[in-house]
Design a protein around this motif. Sequence first.
Motif, PDB file in Angstrom:
ATOM      1  N   PRO A  17       0.816  -1.223   0.000  1.00 54.81           N
ATOM      2  CA  PRO A  17       0.000   0.000   0.000  1.00 54.81           C
ATOM      3  C   PRO A  17       0.846   1.268   0.000  1.00 54.81           C
ATOM      4  O   PRO A  17       0.471   2.261  -0.612  1.00 54.81           O
ATOM      5  CB  PRO A  17      -0.817  -0.115   1.286  1.00 54.81           C
ATOM      6  CG  PRO A  17      -0.799  -1.552   1.639  1.00 54.81           C
ATOM      7  CD  PRO A  17       0.502  -2.090   1.124  1.00 54.81           C
ATOM      8  N   ALA A  51       0.655   4.373  -2.674  1.00 57.37           N
ATOM      9  CA  ALA A  51       0.413   5.716  -2.156  1.00 57.37           C
ATOM     10  C   ALA A  51       1.422   6.706  -2.734  1.00 57.37           C
ATOM     11  O   ALA A  51       1.105   7.885  -2.923  1.00 57.37           O
ATOM     12  CB  ALA A  51       0.475   5.708  -0.637  1.00 57.37           C
ATOM     13  N   ALA A 102       0.182   8.424  -5.759  1.00 60.96           N
ATOM     14  CA  ALA A 102      -0.821   9.463  -5.497  1.00 60.96           C
ATOM     15  C   ALA A 102      -0.173  10.813  -5.228  1.00 60.96           C
ATOM     16  O   ALA A 102      -0.793  11.850  -5.450  1.00 60.96           O
ATOM     17  CB  ALA A 102      -1.705   9.045  -4.328  1.00 60.96           C
ATOM     18  N   SER A 103       1.080  10.794  -4.782  1.00 55.71           N
ATOM     19  CA  SER A 103       1.754  12.058  -4.476  1.00 55.71           C
ATOM     20  C   SER A 103       2.379  12.708  -5.711  1.00 55.71           C
ATOM     21  O   SER A 103       2.826  13.843  -5.640  1.00 55.71           O
ATOM     22  CB  SER A 103       2.830  11.824  -3.411  1.00 55.71           C
ATOM     23  OG  SER A 103       3.885  11.041  -3.939  1.00 55.71           O
TER      24      SER A 103
END
Length: 83
Positions: A8, A12, A15-16
């Motif tokens: 995960p 993530a 996403a940044s």
Amino acid sequence: MARFTADPGGMAAFASFAPDLPLFDSGRSHLTPTADLANDTALLSADAPSWGVLSARAVARMYAALLDEVDGVRLISPVSRSR
């Protein structure tokens, strides 16, 4: 055979990133490979040139055959390798 597990934190990180990053031009975000995709038996048994299932020993033999002859097999000629 080793099984992939979800990370995960790794997902993530995507996403940044800025949404206009050229990396995202290669495909839609929902098509990002996941552990479930990598473990899919239908894909693992498919005859696809960009997907392979092999042992560490087989990979080592392949790389060795790129450098020199292995059991009578040479994948590239010495002339090709020196260029």
